[in-house]
Design an enzyme around this catalytic site. Structure first.
Site, short mmCIF file in Angstrom:
data_model
loop_
_atom_site.label_atom_id
_atom_site.label_comp_id
_atom_site.label_asym_id
_atom_site.label_seq_id
_atom_site.Cartn_x
_atom_site.Cartn_y
_atom_site.Cartn_z
N TYR A 30 -55.81 69.86 162.99
CA TYR A 30 -55.98 70.23 161.89
C TYR A 30 -54.99 70.68 160.82
O TYR A 30 -53.91 71.30 161.49
CB TYR A 30 -57.17 71.31 161.92
CG TYR A 30 -58.14 71.51 160.75
CD1 TYR A 30 -59.02 70.60 160.21
CD2 TYR A 30 -57.99 72.74 160.04
CE1 TYR A 30 -59.72 70.74 159.23
CE2 TYR A 30 -58.70 73.06 158.71
CZ TYR A 30 -59.54 71.99 158.34
OH TYR A 30 -60.40 72.08 157.15
N ASN A 86 -77.48 63.97 157.43
CA ASN A 86 -77.98 64.98 158.33
C ASN A 86 -76.97 66.11 158.79
O ASN A 86 -77.49 66.93 159.28
CB ASN A 86 -78.77 64.34 159.58
CG ASN A 86 -77.64 63.73 160.50
OD1 ASN A 86 -76.66 63.10 160.13
ND2 ASN A 86 -77.88 63.96 161.93
N ALA A 105 -74.44 69.08 158.25
CA ALA A 105 -74.49 70.35 157.32
C ALA A 105 -74.49 70.21 155.83
O ALA A 105 -74.88 70.70 155.17
CB ALA A 105 -73.89 71.53 158.10
N ARG A 159 -77.21 57.77 161.58
CA ARG A 159 -77.20 57.04 162.66
C ARG A 159 -78.61 57.07 163.63
O ARG A 159 -79.21 57.99 163.34
CB ARG A 159 -76.05 57.80 163.71
CG ARG A 159 -74.67 57.46 163.03
CD ARG A 159 -73.59 57.60 164.30
NE ARG A 159 -73.74 58.95 164.82
CZ ARG A 159 -72.85 59.20 165.75
NH1 ARG A 159 -71.78 58.49 166.23
NH2 ARG A 159 -72.68 60.41 166.33
N TYR A 162 -64.29 63.21 152.55
CA TYR A 162 -64.40 64.73 152.73
C TYR A 162 -64.43 64.80 154.48
O TYR A 162 -64.09 65.89 154.84
CB TYR A 162 -65.21 65.65 152.21
CG TYR A 162 -66.56 65.49 152.61
CD1 TYR A 162 -67.50 64.41 152.39
CD2 TYR A 162 -67.05 66.42 153.54
CE1 TYR A 162 -68.97 64.25 152.78
CE2 TYR A 162 -68.43 66.19 154.14
CZ TYR A 162 -69.31 65.13 153.72
OH TYR A 162 -70.59 64.94 154.21
N GLY A 171 -63.94 62.83 158.49
CA GLY A 171 -63.49 61.40 159.28
C GLY A 171 -64.32 61.26 160.71
O GLY A 171 -63.58 61.14 161.50
N MET A 172 -65.36 61.66 160.78
CA MET A 172 -66.15 61.75 162.25
C MET A 172 -65.88 60.49 162.92
O MET A 172 -65.76 60.79 164.08
CB MET A 172 -67.91 61.88 161.76
CG MET A 172 -67.95 63.37 161.06
SD MET A 172 -67.59 64.87 161.90
CE MET A 172 -68.08 64.83 163.49
N MET A 220 -61.99 71.41 150.59
CA MET A 220 -62.39 72.90 150.10
C MET A 220 -61.47 73.76 150.44
O MET A 220 -60.99 74.66 149.31
CB MET A 220 -63.54 73.23 150.98
CG MET A 220 -64.50 74.36 150.35
SD MET A 220 -65.07 73.73 148.81
CE MET A 220 -64.62 75.16 147.83
N LYS A 224 -76.06 74.35 164.07
CA LYS A 224 -74.79 75.03 164.26
C LYS A 224 -74.84 76.09 165.39
O LYS A 224 -75.65 76.90 165.53
CB LYS A 224 -74.37 75.53 163.05
CG LYS A 224 -74.01 74.82 161.67
CD LYS A 224 -72.57 74.52 161.89
CE LYS A 224 -72.13 73.56 160.71
NZ LYS A 224 -71.22 72.43 161.19
N1 LIG Z 1 -63.07 68.38 153.22
C1 LIG Z 1 -63.67 69.39 153.44
O1 LIG Z 1 -63.47 70.44 152.58
C2 LIG Z 1 -64.99 69.69 154.39
C3 LIG Z 1 -65.73 70.69 154.65
C4 LIG Z 1 -66.69 70.89 155.15
C5 LIG Z 1 -66.95 69.71 156.11
N2 LIG Z 1 -66.04 68.72 156.46
C6 LIG Z 1 -66.11 67.75 157.40
O2 LIG Z 1 -67.48 67.14 156.84
C7 LIG Z 1 -68.04 66.65 158.46
C8 LIG Z 1 -69.25 67.20 158.64
O3 LIG Z 1 -69.10 68.61 158.99
P1 LIG Z 1 -70.47 69.38 159.17
O4 LIG Z 1 -70.09 70.73 159.35
O5 LIG Z 1 -71.47 69.13 157.91
O6 LIG Z 1 -70.97 68.58 160.48
P2 LIG Z 1 -72.00 68.69 161.40
O7 LIG Z 1 -73.13 69.44 160.73
O8 LIG Z 1 -71.61 69.08 162.61
O9 LIG Z 1 -72.52 67.27 161.43
C9 LIG Z 1 -71.69 66.16 162.04
C10 LIG Z 1 -72.19 64.70 161.46
O10 LIG Z 1 -71.22 63.85 161.78
C11 LIG Z 1 -72.09 62.62 162.13
N3 LIG Z 1 -71.00 62.20 163.37
C12 LIG Z 1 -70.58 62.74 164.40
N4 LIG Z 1 -69.81 61.83 165.11
C13 LIG Z 1 -69.92 60.51 164.32
C14 LIG Z 1 -69.36 59.31 164.64
N5 LIG Z 1 -68.58 59.15 165.50
N6 LIG Z 1 -69.80 58.38 163.79
C15 LIG Z 1 -70.53 58.75 162.83
N7 LIG Z 1 -71.22 59.81 162.29
C16 LIG Z 1 -70.74 60.92 163.28
C17 LIG Z 1 -73.16 63.35 162.97
O11 LIG Z 1 -74.00 62.30 163.05
P3 LIG Z 1 -75.02 62.45 164.41
O12 LIG Z 1 -76.35 63.43 164.07
O13 LIG Z 1 -75.64 61.31 164.52
O14 LIG Z 1 -74.34 62.70 165.49
C18 LIG Z 1 -73.61 64.49 161.81
O15 LIG Z 1 -74.21 63.82 160.77
C19 LIG Z 1 -66.85 67.00 159.30
O16 LIG Z 1 -65.98 65.90 159.48
C20 LIG Z 1 -65.97 68.10 158.64
O17 LIG Z 1 -64.61 68.34 159.30
C21 LIG Z 1 -64.85 68.65 155.34
#
Ligand SMILES: NC(=O)c1ccc[n+]([C@@H]2O[C@H](COP(=O)([O-])OP(=O)(O)OC[C@H]3O[C@@H](n4cnc5c(N)ncnc54)[C@H](OP(=O)(O)O)[C@@H]3O)[C@@H](O)[C@H]2O)c1
Length: 350
Positions: free
Chosen positions: A76, A175, A177, A198, A262, A264-265, A289, A345
């Protein structure tokens, strides 16, 4: 040892004039690597003296987000010096402040104002400028998860695509957060959302749940591949996955549409359609953010944003965040679960 402050969803403070315990428990990593393996729960002594620009915070609750995992893995961009205390988000109560701190007082409910604070701990002395005070009536689960995901959804819907009521926003990881806040804030603002998730055995349950938040459409990736051509007036695409998923989103954009990446899961590079650049002049943007918070010119807009978010929380516009409460002692299990499942979470409650 500290007494618990989380009492039936409210915040308790101790008598600020009393001497404050010098021991804190925190989850520390001394090297980057696999989070459950490199993290340890440790006790430490904290200095009793709060310097003039500092505050003593008693942390109340803090979640595990994907960024926290990536930070401990060493991949990170924000890397606190080692040994580091985990956690970038959370909430706490101010116990004492230094002489020159005028914008915080004992009893204030605070969240981090930037990344890298190290929130997985019972208490700590931090620079007061790294804390942001919020409305005390915000319930614990919301407050602890307020400064990453809801603002990310809020900003992306506000700062990109010049959206007006009736416009359509498309997103993958619908789905997640962030995705769930996108759905809810879009509903409040009169925007429509198309959500790609998915497939899973409980897909009907998930679709109903997202629709109850306000989602207009929820497609599995397979369904989306068939339906995407019929989508109209998509102004904004929000991409947290990358790879083929981002290609499919970008293909649905209308003339001058924008795709914001935002997350790259999938760990795959972003893909985009050549024709849509040439014939529709689409744009690809990114959003972080943490970077937005570092810009001084955003200070006023930050106040307006948290005012909106806290009002929406108190007006019950948002469904309560789904969390699994954990003690700091349960860190190994909590970290493993955070890496395996996005259903809820993992939330440390101190
Ligand atoms: N840029 C920013 O400022 C910022 C801020 C907040 C979060 N983020 C990023 O946003 C993303 C989501 O964060 P969150 O806290 O909302 O996550 P979260 O609630 O833990 O949810 C993770 C999501 O990613 C999906 N996922 C996981 N592995 C995957 C894969 N290999 N291919 C496709 N989808 C996949 C999950 O789908 P399933 O339910 O099907 O597993 C779920 O929808 C993360 O990458 C996080 O780092 C970025």
């Amino acid at each position: 040892m500290f007494s618990r402050t989380l009492l039936k969803g409210t915040y308790g403070i101790r008598n600020a004039s009393r001497f404050v315990s010098t021991k804190t428990k925190h989850i520390v990593y001394e090297e980057y690597g696999d989070p459950p393996k490199v993290c340890n729960l440790k006790e430490a002594l904290i200095d009793d003296i709060v310097k003039e620009n500092e505050a003593l915070v008693k942390f109340v609750a803090a979640p595990i987000n994907p960024a926290d995992i990536n930070q401990i893995q060493g991949v990170y961009p924000v890397k606190p010096p080692l040994p580091g205390v985990g956690g970038n988000e959370g909430c706490g109560i101010i116990e004492r402040v230094g002489k020159s701190v005028t914008y915080l007082k004992p009893g204030d409910l605070v969240i981090p104002s930037q990344s890298g604070l190290g929130t997985w701990r019972t208490s700590g002395i931090v620079e007061a400028s790294k804390l942001y005070s919020i409305d005390k009536s915000v319930p614990v689960h919301f407050a602890a998860t307020l400064n990453v995901n809801p603002p990310t959804a809020y900003r992306m819907l506000k700062d990109f695509g010049h959206l007006k009521p009736g416009d359509t926003v498309i997103q993958n990881a619908g789905n997640s957060a962030v995705g769930q806040y996108v759905i809810q804030i879009a509903r409040i603002r009169g925007l429509k959302t198309v959500n790609v998730v998915r497939n899973r055995p409980t897909i009907d349950e998930l679709k109903n749940e997202l629709k109850s938040l306000g989602a207009n459409e929820v497609f599995t990736e397979e369904e989306f591949a068939k339906e995407s051509r019929s989508l109209k007036n998509v102004r904004l695409a929000l991409n947290a996955v990358g790879g083929r998923s981002s290609l499919m989103l970008a293909k649905t954009l209308d003339d001058d549409g924008v795709m914001v990446t935002y997350g790259g899961m999938s760990k795959q590079p972003v893909q985009s359609p050549t024709g849509a650049f040439i014939f529709k002049d689409i744009s690809l943007r990114g959003f972080w953010m943490s970077h937005w918070y570092t810009k001084k010119e955003n200070a006023k807009e930050r106040d307006a944003m948290f005012k909106d978010l806290c009002e929406w929380i108190n007006a019950k516009e948002f469904a309560p965040p789904k969390v699994v409460e954990r003690s700091l002692e349960q860190y190994e299990e909590a970290l493993k679960m955070a890496m395996e499942s996005s259903d809820a979470k993992q939330l440390f409650v101190m």
